[in-house]
Design a protein around this motif. Sequence first.
Motif, PDB file in Angstrom:
ATOM      1  N   UNK A  31       0.813  -1.209   0.000  1.00  0.00           N
ATOM      2  CA  UNK A  31       0.000   0.000   0.000  1.00  0.00           C
ATOM      3  C   UNK A  31       0.850   1.264   0.000  1.00  0.00           C
ATOM      4  N   UNK A  32       0.197   2.391  -0.271  1.00  0.00           N
ATOM      5  CA  UNK A  32       0.841   3.703  -0.205  1.00  0.00           C
ATOM      6  C   UNK A  32      -0.225   4.766   0.018  1.00  0.00           C
ATOM      7  N   UNK A  33       0.134   5.808   0.754  1.00  0.00           N
ATOM      8  CA  UNK A  33      -0.818   6.853   1.136  1.00  0.00           C
ATOM      9  C   UNK A  33      -0.907   8.013   0.157  1.00  0.00           C
ATOM     10  N   UNK A  34       0.063   8.140  -0.741  1.00  0.00           N
ATOM     11  CA  UNK A  34       0.095   9.297  -1.639  1.00  0.00           C
ATOM     12  C   UNK A  34       0.160   8.844  -3.101  1.00  0.00           C
ATOM     13  N   UNK A  35      -0.660   7.872  -3.428  1.00  0.00           N
ATOM     14  CA  UNK A  35      -0.658   7.237  -4.741  1.00  0.00           C
ATOM     15  C   UNK A  35      -2.008   7.479  -5.405  1.00  0.00           C
ATOM     16  N   UNK A  36      -2.029   7.489  -6.713  1.00  0.00           N
ATOM     17  CA  UNK A  36      -3.289   7.599  -7.430  1.00  0.00           C
ATOM     18  C   UNK A  36      -4.243   6.463  -7.098  1.00  0.00           C
ATOM     19  N   UNK A  37      -3.695   5.335  -6.643  1.00  0.00           N
ATOM     20  CA  UNK A  37      -4.518   4.172  -6.295  1.00  0.00           C
ATOM     21  C   UNK A  37      -4.887   4.136  -4.810  1.00  0.00           C
ATOM     22  N   UNK A  38      -4.447   5.110  -4.033  1.00  0.00           N
ATOM     23  CA  UNK A  38      -4.726   5.133  -2.597  1.00  0.00           C
ATOM     24  C   UNK A  38      -6.214   4.976  -2.269  1.00  0.00           C
ATOM     25  N   UNK A  39      -7.130   5.521  -3.084  1.00  0.00           N
ATOM     26  CA  UNK A  39      -8.551   5.313  -2.774  1.00  0.00           C
ATOM     27  C   UNK A  39      -8.966   3.832  -2.728  1.00  0.00           C
ATOM     28  N   UNK A  40      -8.099   2.932  -3.182  1.00  0.00           N
ATOM     29  CA  UNK A  40      -8.411   1.506  -3.055  1.00  0.00           C
ATOM     30  C   UNK A  40      -8.513   1.085  -1.588  1.00  0.00           C
ATOM     31  N   UNK A  41      -7.955   1.873  -0.679  1.00  0.00           N
ATOM     32  CA  UNK A  41      -8.145   1.577   0.747  1.00  0.00           C
ATOM     33  C   UNK A  41      -9.636   1.465   1.057  1.00  0.00           C
ATOM     34  N   UNK A  80      -3.246   8.113   8.960  1.00  0.00           N
ATOM     35  CA  UNK A  80      -3.829   8.419   7.647  1.00  0.00           C
ATOM     36  C   UNK A  80      -4.882   7.381   7.258  1.00  0.00           C
ATOM     37  N   UNK A  81      -4.530   6.112   7.383  1.00  0.00           N
ATOM     38  CA  UNK A  81      -5.442   5.031   6.984  1.00  0.00           C
ATOM     39  C   UNK A  81      -6.700   5.020   7.828  1.00  0.00           C
ATOM     40  N   UNK A  82      -6.543   5.239   9.108  1.00  0.00           N
ATOM     41  CA  UNK A  82      -7.680   5.221  10.025  1.00  0.00           C
ATOM     42  C   UNK A  82      -8.591   6.422   9.812  1.00  0.00           C
ATOM     43  N   UNK A  83      -7.998   7.606   9.763  1.00  0.00           N
ATOM     44  CA  UNK A  83      -8.794   8.828   9.651  1.00  0.00           C
ATOM     45  C   UNK A  83      -9.469   8.966   8.293  1.00  0.00           C
ATOM     46  N   UNK A  84      -8.756   8.623   7.218  1.00  0.00           N
ATOM     47  CA  UNK A  84      -9.279   8.852   5.873  1.00  0.00           C
ATOM     48  C   UNK A  84     -10.111   7.707   5.318  1.00  0.00           C
ATOM     49  N   UNK A  86     -10.952   4.664   7.468  1.00  0.00           N
ATOM     50  CA  UNK A  86     -11.495   3.799   8.508  1.00  0.00           C
ATOM     51  C   UNK A  86     -10.880   2.415   8.524  1.00  0.00           C
ATOM     52  N   UNK A  87      -9.641   2.309   8.066  1.00  0.00           N
ATOM     53  CA  UNK A  87      -8.980   1.003   7.966  1.00  0.00           C
ATOM     54  C   UNK A  87      -8.848   0.368   9.334  1.00  0.00           C
ATOM     55  N   UNK A  88      -9.372  -0.854   9.456  1.00  0.00           N
ATOM     56  CA  UNK A  88      -9.154  -1.608  10.686  1.00  0.00           C
ATOM     57  C   UNK A  88      -8.673  -3.026  10.407  1.00  0.00           C
ATOM     58  N   UNK A  89      -8.301  -3.297   9.153  1.00  0.00           N
ATOM     59  CA  UNK A  89      -7.633  -4.566   8.884  1.00  0.00           C
ATOM     60  C   UNK A  89      -6.168  -4.414   9.276  1.00  0.00           C
ATOM     61  N   UNK A  90      -5.462  -5.529   9.511  1.00  0.00           N
ATOM     62  CA  UNK A  90      -4.083  -5.451   9.992  1.00  0.00           C
ATOM     63  C   UNK A  90      -3.138  -4.743   9.008  1.00  0.00           C
ATOM     64  N   UNK A  91      -2.396  -3.792   9.547  1.00  0.00           N
ATOM     65  CA  UNK A  91      -1.362  -3.090   8.789  1.00  0.00           C
ATOM     66  C   UNK A  91      -0.012  -3.420   9.422  1.00  0.00           C
ATOM     67  N   UNK A  92       1.003  -3.436   8.580  1.00  0.00           N
ATOM     68  CA  UNK A  92       2.328  -3.857   9.012  1.00  0.00           C
ATOM     69  C   UNK A  92       3.352  -2.766   8.753  1.00  0.00           C
ATOM     70  N   UNK A  93       4.556  -2.969   9.250  1.00  0.00           N
ATOM     71  CA  UNK A  93       5.631  -1.999   9.069  1.00  0.00           C
ATOM     72  C   UNK A  93       5.944  -1.813   7.594  1.00  0.00           C
ATOM     73  N   UNK A  94       6.422  -0.624   7.291  1.00  0.00           N
ATOM     74  CA  UNK A  94       6.818  -0.297   5.930  1.00  0.00           C
ATOM     75  C   UNK A  94       7.956  -1.219   5.511  1.00  0.00           C
ATOM     76  N   UNK A  95       7.850  -1.759   4.294  1.00  0.00           N
ATOM     77  CA  UNK A  95       8.854  -2.698   3.786  1.00  0.00           C
ATOM     78  C   UNK A  95       9.188  -2.373   2.335  1.00  0.00           C
ATOM     79  N   UNK A  96      10.262  -2.993   1.847  1.00  0.00           N
ATOM     80  CA  UNK A  96      10.548  -3.028   0.416  1.00  0.00           C
ATOM     81  C   UNK A  96       9.936  -4.308  -0.134  1.00  0.00           C
ATOM     82  N   UNK A  97       9.408  -4.224  -1.357  1.00  0.00           N
ATOM     83  CA  UNK A  97       8.799  -5.399  -1.977  1.00  0.00           C
ATOM     84  C   UNK A  97       9.604  -5.900  -3.173  1.00  0.00           C
ATOM     85  N   UNK A  98      10.561  -5.102  -3.624  1.00  0.00           N
ATOM     86  CA  UNK A  98      11.428  -5.479  -4.745  1.00  0.00           C
ATOM     87  C   UNK A  98      12.892  -5.275  -4.365  1.00  0.00           C
TER      88      UNK A  98
END
Length: 157
Positions: A31-41, A80-84, A86-98
């Motif tokens: 996930x990402x908070x400042x992405x064009x796809x962020x509304x997918x949250x 950000x996820x909670x306020x914008x 209402x995310x309450x599914x598990x979120x994890x530490x920021x990681x690299x994926x590649x």
Amino acid sequence: MTVHSFTVKTIEGNDVQLSEYEGKVLLIVNTASKCGLTPQYEGLQELYRTLEEQPFEILGFPCNQFGSQEPGSEEEIQSFCSLNYGVDFPMFSKIDVNGDDAHPLYKYLTYEAPEVEHGDIPWNFTKFLVDKSGNVVKRYSPETEPLELKKHVEGML
């Protein structure tokens, strides 16, 4: 080896063994908070709410590798996820994926995804569907809307 073989850090910094999710269908998303796809949250949260009585979990992994679109701290991401959204599914530490510093879970996911879906994560909100035994069943592109996955998930429950 399965997804359940890995240990990850929650967004609060606690270690969690993914074996705790054995017996549940998982949707793992970078996930990402400042992405064009962020509304997918919003769609992810709606999918989560719709299936909350089922053995199903969404696991969100913030990542800053794509256009520096997740620059905040874990606390800022969580807020950000909670306020914008209402995310309450598990979120994890920021990681690299590649790359060399990719989290071992993501190295596994990108290798184990079936068919021609192997290889680097192309962008934020790439999704992996994992069965109750921890096997990677399908990889979905970032553009795939979360609610499009509802029938796939329900078929695995």
